[in-house]
Design a protein around this motif. Structure first.
Motif, PDB file in Angstrom:
ATOM      1  N   LYS A  59      41.107  28.278  -5.598  1.00  0.00           N
ATOM      2  CA  LYS A  59      41.648  27.484  -4.512  1.00  0.00           C
ATOM      3  C   LYS A  59      41.280  28.088  -3.158  1.00  0.00           C
ATOM      4  O   LYS A  59      41.235  29.305  -3.011  1.00  0.00           O
ATOM      5  N   PRO A  60      41.042  27.240  -2.154  1.00  0.00           N
ATOM      6  CA  PRO A  60      40.835  27.742  -0.794  1.00  0.00           C
ATOM      7  C   PRO A  60      42.133  28.353  -0.271  1.00  0.00           C
ATOM      8  O   PRO A  60      43.212  28.025  -0.774  1.00  0.00           O
ATOM      9  N   PRO A  61      42.047  29.235   0.732  1.00  0.00           N
ATOM     10  CA  PRO A  61      40.840  29.606   1.486  1.00  0.00           C
ATOM     11  C   PRO A  61      39.955  30.557   0.692  1.00  0.00           C
ATOM     12  O   PRO A  61      40.446  31.416  -0.041  1.00  0.00           O
ATOM     13  N   LYS A  62      38.656  30.373   0.833  1.00  0.00           N
ATOM     14  CA  LYS A  62      37.690  31.243   0.166  1.00  0.00           C
ATOM     15  C   LYS A  62      36.379  31.194   0.927  1.00  0.00           C
ATOM     16  O   LYS A  62      36.042  30.196   1.562  1.00  0.00           O
ATOM     17  N   THR A  63      35.656  32.299   0.861  1.00  0.00           N
ATOM     18  CA  THR A  63      34.372  32.397   1.543  1.00  0.00           C
ATOM     19  C   THR A  63      33.341  32.984   0.590  1.00  0.00           C
ATOM     20  O   THR A  63      33.676  33.661  -0.387  1.00  0.00           O
ATOM     21  N   ALA A  64      32.095  32.713   0.872  1.00  0.00           N
ATOM     22  CA  ALA A  64      30.982  33.237   0.067  1.00  0.00           C
ATOM     23  C   ALA A  64      29.897  33.724   1.013  1.00  0.00           C
ATOM     24  O   ALA A  64      29.881  33.383   2.194  1.00  0.00           O
ATOM     25  N   GLY A  65      28.983  34.509   0.472  1.00  0.00           N
ATOM     26  CA  GLY A  65      27.908  35.021   1.307  1.00  0.00           C
ATOM     27  C   GLY A  65      26.801  35.639   0.488  1.00  0.00           C
ATOM     28  O   GLY A  65      26.707  35.433  -0.735  1.00  0.00           O
ATOM     29  N   ARG A  66      25.973  36.411   1.168  1.00  0.00           N
ATOM     30  CA  ARG A  66      24.856  37.073   0.502  1.00  0.00           C
ATOM     31  C   ARG A  66      25.347  38.050  -0.558  1.00  0.00           C
ATOM     32  O   ARG A  66      24.613  38.377  -1.497  1.00  0.00           O
ATOM     33  N   GLU A  67      26.598  38.498  -0.429  1.00  0.00           N
ATOM     34  CA  GLU A  67      27.168  39.401  -1.420  1.00  0.00           C
ATOM     35  C   GLU A  67      27.219  38.744  -2.793  1.00  0.00           C
ATOM     36  O   GLU A  67      27.032  39.393  -3.822  1.00  0.00           O
ATOM     37  N   GLN A  68      27.494  37.414  -2.838  1.00  0.00           N
ATOM     38  CA  GLN A  68      27.534  36.688  -4.111  1.00  0.00           C
ATOM     39  C   GLN A  68      26.194  36.063  -4.482  1.00  0.00           C
ATOM     40  O   GLN A  68      25.877  35.960  -5.665  1.00  0.00           O
ATOM     41  N   TYR A  69      25.443  35.603  -3.482  1.00  0.00           N
ATOM     42  CA  TYR A  69      24.264  34.778  -3.764  1.00  0.00           C
ATOM     43  C   TYR A  69      22.976  35.380  -3.211  1.00  0.00           C
ATOM     44  O   TYR A  69      22.035  34.661  -2.893  1.00  0.00           O
ATOM     45  N   GLY A  70      22.927  36.695  -3.133  1.00  0.00           N
ATOM     46  CA  GLY A  70      21.751  37.371  -2.620  1.00  0.00           C
ATOM     47  C   GLY A  70      20.815  37.837  -3.717  1.00  0.00           C
ATOM     48  O   GLY A  70      20.565  37.134  -4.700  1.00  0.00           O
ATOM     49  N   ARG A  71      20.316  39.042  -3.563  1.00  0.00           N
ATOM     50  CA  ARG A  71      19.264  39.555  -4.447  1.00  0.00           C
ATOM     51  C   ARG A  71      19.664  39.533  -5.917  1.00  0.00           C
ATOM     52  O   ARG A  71      18.882  39.136  -6.793  1.00  0.00           O
ATOM     53  N   GLU A  72      20.886  40.002  -6.209  1.00  0.00           N
ATOM     54  CA  GLU A  72      21.306  40.121  -7.600  1.00  0.00           C
ATOM     55  C   GLU A  72      21.374  38.748  -8.282  1.00  0.00           C
ATOM     56  O   GLU A  72      20.952  38.583  -9.426  1.00  0.00           O
ATOM     57  N   PHE A  73      21.882  37.752  -7.549  1.00  0.00           N
ATOM     58  CA  PHE A  73      21.979  36.404  -8.106  1.00  0.00           C
ATOM     59  C   PHE A  73      20.590  35.845  -8.385  1.00  0.00           C
ATOM     60  O   PHE A  73      20.324  35.276  -9.454  1.00  0.00           O
TER      61      PHE A  73
END
Length: 414
Positions: A247-261
């Motif tokens: 559920k929101p509030p939530k944020t995403a970034g390069r930490e989740q969808y960067g090199r490793e992903f």
């Protein structure tokens, strides 16, 4: 008041600058866009930013980039002024988001405490010195200090520009990360729902760069995705990530969808076009999942208003229409707002509120305990360059139209 906004997002496409005339207060502000443009990052600068984003690095690299980006932001602003014929002296304030290199809006354990944190670089003192204009910057930390996630901040502006008494609307920006603001018909500000849905262009861009050995940085026109096939089994596994159900509030970034992903996708050893097609579908499917779960009324009927780099990708836009058949999918250009300028304009508006000492976060979007005044101000020096110290006659001398009502951004159905 004439204000410039400067934004450089997680996709690292470049520096977006927008100049606008803003008047009024509260939800009755009038906004007229004067000029907007994007300046691409030099390849070496882009690589350097990637090198310090959620990565092992040296503090010296961060410090040098912090000041270099201040120079590049100032140059991009002055370049737009020259191209658009806007006297820099007519601009009374600059709002600069900076370049996010780390964002962790939810508290995590650290040295025996729970800490949330964020870091944007691009020294505002350099911008103020090079332009002679006061700068508002570093908008996210105050919201985090008040218990929020520090993002998304643009929902304040989405509500200002897109609310409608009879139609539900979802404002979707697809940059490196995709984020949306869902505004039910006739909603009050506290009834809006906003959050990062997941990847925007970030994963697509990384796959394209890998596939072309860096020759291409993004999937122009969605052509590579169009040549591929969406692997439904892989897409289903990706959508099983608990983030999409949180559920929101939530944020995403390069930490989740960067090199490793990206590395995990490449490990599937599928044809490059299939991976790009699947990543494109993932962006649209995550948006649709977020709307259906957390803004179901707008999913059944309403407008999906898309801005950001992803709005230029017809394949991605087609997936959005397919996953959300009851919604009318349009770009922000149809509502009088340049696709590439919305977030830069947003930080001009947020800076305007900072200058006047008014809160500009939406706690319903960020999770903050209460509204707060965002950002920090760097003055350009000299009398009359701080809040409230400039007389009406001085403003008129610098900018003859400053005290007349600027045209509002034209929006359909308002």
């Amino acid at each position: 008041m004439r204000v410039a906004g400067i934004m450089s997002g997680t996709s690292l496409d470049g520096i977006d600058v927008a100049i606008a005339d803003i008047a009024g207060r509260g939800w009755s502000k009038r906004i007229g866009t004067v000029a907007a443009a994007t300046t691409a990052y030099p390849a070496k600068v882009r690589a350097a930013i990637l090198g310090v984003s959620n990565a092992q690095t040296h503090t010296g690299e961060i410090a040098r980039l912090h000041f270099l980006l201040g120079e590049l932001y100032a140059e991009a602003f002055l370049r737009l002024c020259r191209r658009a014929g806007v006297p820099p002296g007519s601009v009374e304030l600059i709002g600069c988001h900076g370049q996010t290199i780390f964002h962790e809006g939810a508290p995590v354990g650290f040295l025996g405490r729970r800490v949330a944190s964020t870091l944007q670089i691009g020294e505002p003192s350099v911008i103020a010195e090079r332009t002679g204009i006061p700068v508002a910057a570093d908008f996210r930390p105050r919201d985090i200090a008040a218990g929020g996630r520090g993002a998304p901040l643009v929902p304040y502006v989405d509500y200002l520009l897109f609310r409608h008494p009879r139609r539900g609307r979802v404002a979707l920006n697809i940059g490196g990360i995709a984020n949306l603001t869902a505004i039910p018909a006739g909603a009050a500000p506290e009834e809006t729902v906003a959050f990062d849905t997941g990847p925007g262009n970030m994963v697509i861009d990384a796959l394209v760069a890998h596939h072309t050995a860096g020759r291409l940085r993004y999937d122009r026109g969605g052509r590579l995705a169009a040549r591929g096939r969406v692997r439904r089994d892989l897409l289903a596994r990706l959508l099983a990530d608990p983030y999409y159900r949180r559920k929101p509030p939530k944020t995403a970034g390069r930490e989740q969808y960067g090199r490793e992903f990206t590395a995990r996708l490449l490990a599937a050893r599928l044809p490059a076009e299939d991976l790009i097609a699947t990543a494109t579908a993932l962006t649209a499917a995550a948006v649709a999942e977020g709307i259906r779960r957390f803004a179901p009324a707008t999913a059944r009927t309403g407008d999906l208003i898309v801005s950001g780099g992803g709005a230029h990708n017809p394949r991605l836009m087609a997936y959005l229409a397919a996953f959300l058949p009851a919604m009318r999918v349009a770009t922000s250009a149809e509502f009088g707002l340049d696709i590439d300028a919305k977030e830069a304009l947003a930080f001009a508006i947020l800076a305007y509120e900072t200058w006047h000492g008014r809160p500009a976060n939406l706690p319903s979007a960020t999770g903050a305990r209460h509204p707060v005044v965002l950002g920090k101000l760097v003055y350009a020096g000299g009398a009359g360059r701080g809040p409230g110290r400039q007389t009406a006659s001085a403003r008129a001398a610098r900018h003859p139209q400053a005290d007349s009502a600027p045209p509002r951004v034209t929006l359909q159905g308002r």
